[in-house]
Write an enzyme that holds these catalytic residues in place. Structure first.
Site, PDB file in Angstrom:
ATOM      1  N   ILE A  58     -10.353   3.626  -8.506  1.00  0.00           N
ATOM      2  CA  ILE A  58      -9.549   4.769  -8.937  1.00  0.00           C
ATOM      3  C   ILE A  58      -8.098   4.602  -8.521  1.00  0.00           C
ATOM      4  O   ILE A  58      -7.171   4.873  -9.288  1.00  0.00           O
ATOM      5  CB  ILE A  58     -10.109   6.082  -8.339  1.00  0.00           C
ATOM      6  CG1 ILE A  58     -11.554   6.294  -8.771  1.00  0.00           C
ATOM      7  CG2 ILE A  58      -9.250   7.267  -8.740  1.00  0.00           C
ATOM      8  CD1 ILE A  58     -12.198   7.508  -8.123  1.00  0.00           C
ATOM      9  N   ARG A  59      -7.900   4.138  -7.307  1.00  0.00           N
ATOM     10  CA  ARG A  59      -6.544   4.050  -6.762  1.00  0.00           C
ATOM     11  C   ARG A  59      -6.522   3.015  -5.651  1.00  0.00           C
ATOM     12  O   ARG A  59      -7.479   2.901  -4.887  1.00  0.00           O
ATOM     13  CB  ARG A  59      -6.112   5.424  -6.230  1.00  0.00           C
ATOM     14  CG  ARG A  59      -4.697   5.496  -5.688  1.00  0.00           C
ATOM     15  CD  ARG A  59      -4.405   6.897  -5.173  1.00  0.00           C
ATOM     16  NE  ARG A  59      -3.119   6.999  -4.524  1.00  0.00           N
ATOM     17  CZ  ARG A  59      -2.690   8.063  -3.851  1.00  0.00           C
ATOM     18  NH1 ARG A  59      -3.458   9.130  -3.758  1.00  0.00           N
ATOM     19  NH2 ARG A  59      -1.499   8.082  -3.283  1.00  0.00           N
ATOM     20  N   GLU A  60      -5.433   2.265  -5.567  1.00  0.00           N
ATOM     21  CA  GLU A  60      -5.253   1.290  -4.499  1.00  0.00           C
ATOM     22  C   GLU A  60      -3.982   1.623  -3.732  1.00  0.00           C
ATOM     23  O   GLU A  60      -2.948   1.920  -4.329  1.00  0.00           O
ATOM     24  CB  GLU A  60      -5.178  -0.128  -5.063  1.00  0.00           C
ATOM     25  CG  GLU A  60      -6.499  -0.643  -5.594  1.00  0.00           C
ATOM     26  CD  GLU A  60      -6.440  -2.110  -5.975  1.00  0.00           C
ATOM     27  OE1 GLU A  60      -6.891  -2.949  -5.168  1.00  0.00           O
ATOM     28  OE2 GLU A  60      -5.932  -2.398  -7.070  1.00  0.00           O
ATOM     29  N   GLY A  61      -4.064   1.575  -2.408  1.00  0.00           N
ATOM     30  CA  GLY A  61      -2.913   1.866  -1.565  1.00  0.00           C
ATOM     31  C   GLY A  61      -2.709   0.790  -0.528  1.00  0.00           C
ATOM     32  O   GLY A  61      -3.370  -0.255  -0.535  1.00  0.00           O
ATOM     33  N   GLY A  62      -1.786   1.063   0.400  1.00  0.00           N
ATOM     34  CA  GLY A  62      -1.456   0.074   1.412  1.00  0.00           C
ATOM     35  C   GLY A  62      -2.565  -0.168   2.411  1.00  0.00           C
ATOM     36  O   GLY A  62      -2.769  -1.291   2.868  1.00  0.00           O
ATOM     37  N   ALA A  91      -5.949   1.245   2.002  1.00  0.00           N
ATOM     38  CA  ALA A  91      -7.305   1.442   1.497  1.00  0.00           C
ATOM     39  C   ALA A  91      -7.303   1.421  -0.023  1.00  0.00           C
ATOM     40  O   ALA A  91      -6.258   1.574  -0.665  1.00  0.00           O
ATOM     41  CB  ALA A  91      -7.880   2.769   2.015  1.00  0.00           C
ATOM     42  N   ASP A 104       1.616  14.461   4.263  1.00  0.00           N
ATOM     43  CA  ASP A 104       1.741  13.627   3.058  1.00  0.00           C
ATOM     44  C   ASP A 104       1.282  14.416   1.837  1.00  0.00           C
ATOM     45  O   ASP A 104       0.544  13.919   0.993  1.00  0.00           O
ATOM     46  CB  ASP A 104       0.920  12.346   3.200  1.00  0.00           C
ATOM     47  CG  ASP A 104       1.289  11.305   2.136  1.00  0.00           C
ATOM     48  OD1 ASP A 104       2.327  11.486   1.458  1.00  0.00           O
ATOM     49  OD2 ASP A 104       0.545  10.328   1.975  1.00  0.00           O
TER      50      ASP A 104
END
Length: 569
Positions: free
Chosen positions: A207-211, A213, A331
């Protein structure tokens, strides 16, 4: 040549530093930007300057002097925010740093003794050896041979160090050959040992990729779930977020529900720590607003649920024998707010959330505290950062309240984004395409400097169309709500609890203002229900009717001129 400033004579002998706390002289010349008074506790040492400050985050004093051809003038004195190189000196030995202007030079010193920044030992004459010139610092005569010897010694030391590293690596390689493969680092092994396997967990798509996780959609025992997978290098981030989700009493309709923590990985990928959370197929608030408009009732439902979720996080409470501390999100953005099936919001991503100091926590309660000002002022998405975070002026003396205020600023920007996609607030019923806060002014990727110039220096905020007054219970109700949330003065902002109360008043208006363009209001059955009353707050916490964060707090009224009953903080 000028002598010492003689400031010791102005300090009362009765001012003594407690053990392990450094005491320094504090002074800031008029016009100096960037105060350091929040780095310590100011003490009254006399009727006028200089004052005395007791350091909170270091055991190091500093001083800055401006040397001209005629005199040396004190610019700043106080506490440093950390123990830096040079702080081990017991006396103030200034060194040139920069040319402030033509004919003047700034000198600074760091030292590690009480009141050591009151005097300086000596200052070289302006333009003399060691004073910065137009091309930078000039070496004094006779320094070149010594500098060459120092460089030669440094090179030899580095060669010896490299040789030692090579020998150690060779010995380690030989040991591996004899004793077999080396086990994994302790941090990863300990994390794996304490986490259960989740064999029924299925991964479907990213669904989503971050720094730190990646978030996957998947299933656990037939339930659709979101899976936040952490790499092994981010074990610390995983543990911090897991600890927040597992706090007792952290269950709320408008905060993403935590299901389980475990270990595993999708397919052939290496297993790592993961969090299993409630999945919301409608996606984030940003995605939803980009693809949909929302009528007045739906917009209020999203806005009210978002305020309810934030008010719950901020609140410190005892309920059913369980203690829930106050939490600052830090955040809050439209990417970290999810849309539920009923159209309401759920706040997610507690990766940067921080447990706040409380008034009535249990004796055994010992949450981890941030280490220093930098950890307190750490924040997420720059676009939604409050002005006091952008210019590093956050109140560190009462940082729990200050972080709540910063969250309310972010909340105001999200409310603006929600209302900007409401066709009932437009004369022609056609809202413009979705834009993030400040996107119209700064584009899709603003820099920190651009945000600082716009939000701090110019004090500008996203544009509020005049047509938004049509659905408020009094003209300008929406405008006043947003302006009271993103006020440049943090102490003037509403609390999240008061934002919730004002939105409830908009849900059930007594008198609707006629819309000049003749557009009908939404039907009452489209409005979201009023929230259930919250449990009693703790003694010393902000009361349910308290609007602002200041010491004198008034009832939640949309009339700024109305008399407000005050209550103690």
């Amino acid at each position: 040549m000028l002598g010492t400033l003689g400031l010791w004579a102005l300090l009362p002998a009765a001012v003594q530093a407690p053990p392990n706390r450094r005491t320094c002289v504090f002074f800031e010349a008029p016009g100096v930007r960037g105060s350091t008074k929040t780095l310590g506790e100011l003490l009254d040492a006399g009727p006028g300057p200089p004052r005395v400050i007791r350091c909170l985050y270091s055991r190091c004093c500093f001083g800055i002097w401006n040397l001209t051809r005629d005199q040396a003038q004190v610019e700043m004195q106080g506490c440093r925010d950390s123990d830096e190189p040079g702080c081990e000196s017991l006396s103030c030995d200034p060194s040139p740093r920069a040319r402030a202007s033509s004919g003047s030079t700034l000198f600074t010193c760091s030292c590690g003794a009480d009141f050591c920044n009151a005097n300086y030992s000596h200052l070289p004459p302006l333009g003399g050896p060691g004073t910065p010139g137009p091309q930078g610092p000039q070496a004094a005569p006779g320094e070149s041979p010594w500098m060459a010897l120092a460089l030669l010694g440094l090179v030899l030391l580095l060669l010896l160090l490299l040789g030692g590293i090579v020998v150690a690596l060779l010995q380690r390689k030989a040991y591996r050959v004899q004793s077999g493969p080396e086990p994994e680092p302790d941090s990863g092994r300990d994390c794996s040992e304490e986490l259960p396997e989740l064999p029924q967990l299925c991964f479907s798509q990213v669904i989503r990729e971050g720094g730190h996780a990646a978030v996957w959609a998947g299933q656990l025992q037939g339930e659709l779930v979101a899976i936040k997978v952490f790499p092994r290098r981010a074990v610390a981030q995983f543990r911090a977020e897991r600890a927040l989700y597992e706090l007792p009493g952290l269950q709320h309709n408008h905060v993403v529900r935590f299901i389980a923590a475990g270990q595993g990985g999708p397919g052939p990928l290496p297993s790592g720590p993961l969090l299993v959370l409630e999945l919301h197929p409608k996606g984030s608030l940003c995605q939803y607003l980009s693809q949909h408009t929302s009528d007045w009732g739906s917009s209020l439902r999203m806005a009210l649920s978002l305020a309810q979720g934030l008010a719950f996080l901020h609140e410190e409470r005892w309920q059913d024998g369980q203690y829930k501390p106050g939490i600052a999100h830090r955040d809050l953005s439209s990417q970290n707010v999810l849309i539920r099936e009923d159209g309401s919001c759920a706040i997610g991503d507690l990766g940067l959330a921080l447990v706040l100091p409380g008034f009535a926590q249990p004796r055994a309660w010992a949450p981890p505290q941030p280490r220093g000002p930098a950890a307190i002022m750490e924040a997420g998405t720059q676009r939604y950062m409050a002005p006091e975070l952008l210019d590093k002026s956050l109140d560190l003396q009462d940082w729990g309240t200050a972080l709540r205020r910063a969250d309310v600023y972010s909340l105001a920007l999200l409310l603006w984004e929600i209302l900007s996609r409401c066709p009932d607030l437009r004369p022609d019923g056609r809202p413009p395409p979705f834009q993030l806060a400040y996107e119209a002014e700064l584009g899709s990727a603003p820099t920190t400097c651009e945000l600082w110039a716009l939000a701090v220096e110019e004090r500008r905020r996203p544009d509020i169309p005049s047509s938004w007054c049509c659905f408020a219970t009094d003209p300008g109700g929406l405008r006043e709500l947003l302006e009271d949330c993103w006020d440049a003065d943090p102490e003037a902002r509403l609390t999240a609890e008061c934002v919730q109360q004002r939105l409830v008043a908009l849900v059930h208006p007594q008198e609707a203002q006629p819309c000049p363009e003749g557009r009908p209001h939404s039907h009452p059955e489209d409005w979201p229900p009023a929230p259930a009353p919250a449990p009693a707050l703790l003694p010393g916490s902000p009361q349910p009717g308290a609007c602002h964060f200041g010491v004198q707090q008034g009832l939640c009224s949309r009339n700024p001129g109305a008399a407000c009953a005050s209550s103690d903080v």
